[in-house]
Motif scaffolding. Structure first.
Motif, mmCIF file in Angstrom:
data_model
loop_
_atom_site.group_PDB
_atom_site.id
_atom_site.type_symbol
_atom_site.label_atom_id
_atom_site.label_comp_id
_atom_site.label_asym_id
_atom_site.label_seq_id
_atom_site.Cartn_x
_atom_site.Cartn_y
_atom_site.Cartn_z
ATOM 1 N N GLU A 17 0.804 -1.223 0.000
ATOM 2 C CA GLU A 17 0.000 0.000 0.000
ATOM 3 C C GLU A 17 0.838 1.275 0.000
ATOM 4 O O GLU A 17 0.451 2.269 -0.601
ATOM 5 N N LEU A 18 1.978 1.251 0.690
ATOM 6 C CA LEU A 18 2.758 2.482 0.864
ATOM 7 C C LEU A 18 4.209 2.379 0.407
ATOM 8 O O LEU A 18 4.984 3.301 0.619
ATOM 9 N N ASP A 19 4.578 1.245 -0.152
ATOM 10 C CA ASP A 19 5.949 1.018 -0.607
ATOM 11 C C ASP A 19 6.970 1.179 0.531
ATOM 12 O O ASP A 19 8.022 1.771 0.358
ATOM 13 N N VAL A 20 6.599 0.659 1.703
ATOM 14 C CA VAL A 20 7.476 0.712 2.875
ATOM 15 C C VAL A 20 8.020 -0.689 3.132
ATOM 16 O O VAL A 20 7.252 -1.645 3.234
ATOM 17 N N LYS A 47 -8.969 -12.643 5.965
ATOM 18 C CA LYS A 47 -10.281 -12.214 5.474
ATOM 19 C C LYS A 47 -10.120 -11.192 4.343
ATOM 20 O O LYS A 47 -10.779 -11.289 3.307
ATOM 21 N N LEU A 48 -9.219 -10.230 4.517
ATOM 22 C CA LEU A 48 -9.023 -9.170 3.522
ATOM 23 C C LEU A 48 -8.375 -9.679 2.235
ATOM 24 O O LEU A 48 -8.626 -9.133 1.160
ATOM 25 N N ARG A 49 -7.550 -10.712 2.325
ATOM 26 C CA ARG A 49 -6.842 -11.176 1.122
ATOM 27 C C ARG A 49 -7.777 -11.800 0.098
ATOM 28 O O ARG A 49 -7.415 -11.965 -1.059
ATOM 29 N N ASP A 50 -8.987 -12.129 0.525
ATOM 30 C CA ASP A 50 -9.962 -12.672 -0.418
ATOM 31 C C ASP A 50 -10.593 -11.587 -1.279
ATOM 32 O O ASP A 50 -11.301 -11.890 -2.236
ATOM 33 N N GLY A 51 -10.332 -10.323 -0.932
ATOM 34 C CA GLY A 51 -10.879 -9.209 -1.700
ATOM 35 C C GLY A 51 -10.130 -8.979 -2.996
ATOM 36 O O GLY A 51 -9.079 -9.574 -3.248
ATOM 37 N N ASN A 52 -10.670 -8.103 -3.799
ATOM 38 C CA ASN A 52 -10.047 -7.782 -5.085
ATOM 39 C C ASN A 52 -9.166 -6.548 -4.969
ATOM 40 O O ASN A 52 -9.252 -5.802 -4.001
ATOM 41 N N GLY A 53 -8.376 -6.332 -5.980
ATOM 42 C CA GLY A 53 -7.609 -5.100 -6.094
ATOM 43 C C GLY A 53 -6.413 -5.031 -5.168
ATOM 44 O O GLY A 53 -5.922 -6.043 -4.657
ATOM 45 N N LYS A 54 -5.976 -3.796 -4.968
ATOM 46 C CA LYS A 54 -4.751 -3.544 -4.216
ATOM 47 C C LYS A 54 -4.862 -3.993 -2.758
ATOM 48 O O LYS A 54 -3.916 -4.526 -2.192
ATOM 49 N N GLU A 55 -6.036 -3.796 -2.145
ATOM 50 C CA GLU A 55 -6.200 -4.205 -0.744
ATOM 51 C C GLU A 55 -6.049 -5.716 -0.594
ATOM 52 O O GLU A 55 -5.391 -6.189 0.338
ATOM 53 N N ALA A 58 -2.393 -6.487 -1.005
ATOM 54 C CA ALA A 58 -1.653 -6.040 0.178
ATOM 55 C C ALA A 58 -1.886 -6.984 1.350
ATOM 56 O O ALA A 58 -0.954 -7.305 2.100
ATOM 57 N N ALA A 59 -3.119 -7.443 1.510
ATOM 58 C CA ALA A 59 -3.430 -8.361 2.602
ATOM 59 C C ALA A 59 -2.755 -9.715 2.394
ATOM 60 O O ALA A 59 -2.277 -10.326 3.354
ATOM 61 N N ALA A 60 -2.697 -10.183 1.145
ATOM 62 C CA ALA A 60 -2.021 -11.455 0.865
ATOM 63 C C ALA A 60 -0.529 -11.353 1.187
ATOM 64 O O ALA A 60 0.048 -12.254 1.800
#
Length: 128
Positions: A17-20, A47-55, A58-60
């Motif tokens: 998400e932030l390139d950190v 739970k979040l890694r099942d979502g689409n897109g950048k989030e 990032a969660a994966a």
């Protein structure tokens, strides 16, 4: 004295998400430390890694990075509450790593030093 860094969900998602480079930054700031994350944070990432897109991405990545941490059990089912509980229960020098402002404020009010974003991709310590 032992140093512990308690990582929350968004800390583990910072690389995407932030390139950190979270662990490189913690190495720079703390030297030798033990990284821990509550099981509730791991569950939230899963739970979040099942979502689409950048989030979801990032969660994966965050879930994979959680494997570099010692996963701790707390009685708190909600991730933010679990981070506060884990930080308060840890011995020695304790830092919580988050970029979540309400959680940061809760941690500082609880007497826990916080490591968060400074600038574009650098972390800094905010002491109580």
């Amino acid at each position: 004295m032992r140093t512990t860094a308690v990582l929350d969900t968004n800390a583990l998602m910072m690389p995407v998400e932030l390139d950190v480079r979270v662990f490189d930054e913690l190495d720079r700031l703390l030297g030798e430390y033990e990284a821990v994350t509550p099981r509730a944070v791991v569950a939230e990432l899963e739970k979040l890694r099942d979502g689409n897109g950048k989030e979801g991405t990032a969660a994966a990545v965050g879930r994979d990075l959680a494997d570099r941490c010692r996963i701790v059990e707390t009685e708190e089912p909600y991730a933010d509450d679990a981070v506060v509980a884990a930080a308060k229960a840890a011995d020695g020098d304790v830092y919580a790593v988050t970029n979540d402002r309400p959680l940061r404020d809760r941690l500082l009010d609880a007497g826990v030093d916080v490591i968060g974003l400074r600038g574009r991709n650098t972390l800094e310590i905010t002491e109580t």
